[in-house]
Write a protein that holds these residues in place. Structure first.
Motif, PDB file in Angstrom:
ATOM      1  N   ASP A   1       0.832  -1.207   0.000  1.00  0.00           N
ATOM      2  CA  ASP A   1       0.000   0.000   0.000  1.00  0.00           C
ATOM      3  C   ASP A   1       0.864   1.253   0.000  1.00  0.00           C
ATOM      4  OD1 ASP A   1      -2.434  -1.269  -0.093  1.00  0.00           O
ATOM      5  OD2 ASP A   1      -2.914  -0.952   2.040  1.00  0.00           O
ATOM      6  N   GLU A   2       1.889   1.247   0.834  1.00  0.00           N
ATOM      7  CA  GLU A   2       2.792   2.396   0.930  1.00  0.00           C
ATOM      8  C   GLU A   2       3.548   2.605  -0.383  1.00  0.00           C
ATOM      9  OE1 GLU A   2       6.386   3.372   3.882  1.00  0.00           O
ATOM     10  OE2 GLU A   2       4.640   2.458   4.873  1.00  0.00           O
ATOM     11  N   ALA A   3       4.032   1.516  -0.968  1.00  0.00           N
ATOM     12  CA  ALA A   3       4.770   1.611  -2.233  1.00  0.00           C
ATOM     13  C   ALA A   3       3.873   2.109  -3.356  1.00  0.00           C
ATOM     14  CB  ALA A   3       5.369   0.249  -2.595  1.00  0.00           C
ATOM     15  N   TYR A   4       2.640   1.601  -3.431  1.00  0.00           N
ATOM     16  CA  TYR A   4       1.708   2.037  -4.470  1.00  0.00           C
ATOM     17  C   TYR A   4       1.335   3.501  -4.298  1.00  0.00           C
ATOM     18  CZ  TYR A   4       1.084  -2.851  -5.872  1.00  0.00           C
ATOM     19  OH  TYR A   4       1.283  -4.124  -6.311  1.00  0.00           O
ATOM     20  N   ALA A   5       1.128   3.927  -3.058  1.00  0.00           N
ATOM     21  CA  ALA A   5       0.785   5.331  -2.806  1.00  0.00           C
ATOM     22  C   ALA A   5       1.931   6.240  -3.256  1.00  0.00           C
ATOM     23  CB  ALA A   5       0.469   5.548  -1.331  1.00  0.00           C
TER      24      ALA A   5
ATOM     25  N   ARG B   1       4.219   9.987  -7.442  1.00  0.00           N
ATOM     26  CA  ARG B   1       5.229  10.311  -8.451  1.00  0.00           C
ATOM     27  C   ARG B   1       4.582  10.488  -9.813  1.00  0.00           C
ATOM     28  NH1 ARG B   1       8.107   6.416  -5.540  1.00  0.00           N
ATOM     29  NH2 ARG B   1       7.697   4.813  -7.092  1.00  0.00           N
ATOM     30  N   VAL B   2       3.662   9.607 -10.182  1.00  0.00           N
ATOM     31  CA  VAL B   2       2.981   9.701 -11.476  1.00  0.00           C
ATOM     32  C   VAL B   2       2.178  10.995 -11.545  1.00  0.00           C
ATOM     33  CG1 VAL B   2       1.137   8.694 -12.889  1.00  0.00           C
ATOM     34  CG2 VAL B   2       2.913   7.225 -11.922  1.00  0.00           C
ATOM     35  N   GLU B   3       1.471  11.328 -10.484  1.00  0.00           N
ATOM     36  CA  GLU B   3       0.678  12.560 -10.475  1.00  0.00           C
ATOM     37  C   GLU B   3       1.572  13.788 -10.618  1.00  0.00           C
ATOM     38  OE1 GLU B   3      -1.584  12.266  -6.882  1.00  0.00           O
ATOM     39  OE2 GLU B   3      -2.915  10.727  -7.716  1.00  0.00           O
ATOM     40  N   ARG B   4       2.754  13.787  -9.974  1.00  0.00           N
ATOM     41  CA  ARG B   4       3.681  14.931 -10.108  1.00  0.00           C
ATOM     42  C   ARG B   4       4.173  15.055 -11.542  1.00  0.00           C
ATOM     43  NH1 ARG B   4       5.783  13.146  -5.093  1.00  0.00           N
ATOM     44  NH2 ARG B   4       7.539  12.180  -6.142  1.00  0.00           N
ATOM     45  N   VAL B   5       4.530  13.917 -12.154  1.00  0.00           N
ATOM     46  CA  VAL B   5       5.020  13.931 -13.536  1.00  0.00           C
ATOM     47  C   VAL B   5       3.912  14.393 -14.479  1.00  0.00           C
ATOM     48  CG1 VAL B   5       5.796  12.464 -15.434  1.00  0.00           C
ATOM     49  CG2 VAL B   5       6.834  12.224 -13.172  1.00  0.00           C
ATOM     50  N   GLU B   6       2.698  13.876 -14.291  1.00  0.00           N
ATOM     51  CA  GLU B   6       1.585  14.283 -15.147  1.00  0.00           C
ATOM     52  C   GLU B   6       1.298  15.772 -14.990  1.00  0.00           C
ATOM     53  OE1 GLU B   6      -1.551  11.626 -14.074  1.00  0.00           O
ATOM     54  OE2 GLU B   6      -0.866  10.070 -15.455  1.00  0.00           O
ATOM     55  N   HIS B   7       1.392  16.271 -13.781  1.00  0.00           N
ATOM     56  CA  HIS B   7       1.169  17.697 -13.548  1.00  0.00           C
ATOM     57  C   HIS B   7       2.217  18.540 -14.282  1.00  0.00           C
ATOM     58  CE1 HIS B   7       0.029  21.379 -11.518  1.00  0.00           C
ATOM     59  NE2 HIS B   7       1.298  21.565 -11.180  1.00  0.00           N
ATOM     60  N   LEU B   8       3.466  18.099 -14.280  1.00  0.00           N
ATOM     61  CA  LEU B   8       4.533  18.836 -14.968  1.00  0.00           C
ATOM     62  C   LEU B   8       4.379  18.790 -16.483  1.00  0.00           C
ATOM     63  CD1 LEU B   8       7.586  17.710 -12.819  1.00  0.00           C
ATOM     64  CD2 LEU B   8       6.493  19.965 -12.831  1.00  0.00           C
ATOM     65  N   ARG B   9       3.766  17.739 -16.988  1.00  0.00           N
ATOM     66  CA  ARG B   9       3.615  17.580 -18.442  1.00  0.00           C
ATOM     67  C   ARG B   9       2.393  18.324 -18.995  1.00  0.00           C
ATOM     68  NH1 ARG B   9       4.982  11.204 -19.385  1.00  0.00           N
ATOM     69  NH2 ARG B   9       7.203  11.368 -18.944  1.00  0.00           N
TER      70      ARG B   9
END
Length: 85
Positions: free
Chosen positions: A62-66, A71-79
């Motif tokens: 759960d911790e690893a997936y969160a 990280r994915v949300e940060r990258v998507e936000h930057l893109r």
């Protein structure tokens, strides 16, 4: 013979394996560490302690997936193209 079991390769390679087998007749899970087809260590976990191990693994995933989702949300936000304009 164990009723169920599986083998997991060690990330370090070198023919290292972890074998986990369920022994219904003894109500234990046996973890054995193998190297080059030789068992080098064993550990017996009582069946009534298995839920604690499962909870540890579940919480860790759960911790690893969160963290991965963040990280994915940060990258998507930057893109995303800027909304200003």
């Amino acid at each position: 013979m164990p009723s169920t079991g599986t083998v997991f390769p060690d990330l370090r390679g070198d023919a290292r394996l972890l074998r986990a087998t369920w022994h219904q007749e003894r109500q234990v899970v046996v973890f054995s560490v193998w190297r080059d087809n030789v068992c080098v260590s064993t550990f017996r976990l009582a069946a009534d302690e298995v839920p604690d191990l499962i909870a540890l693994l579940h919480d860790g995933l759960d911790e690893a997936y969160a963290a991965a989702r963040e990280r994915v949300e940060r990258v998507e936000h930057l893109r995303r193209p800027s909304q200003a304009g």
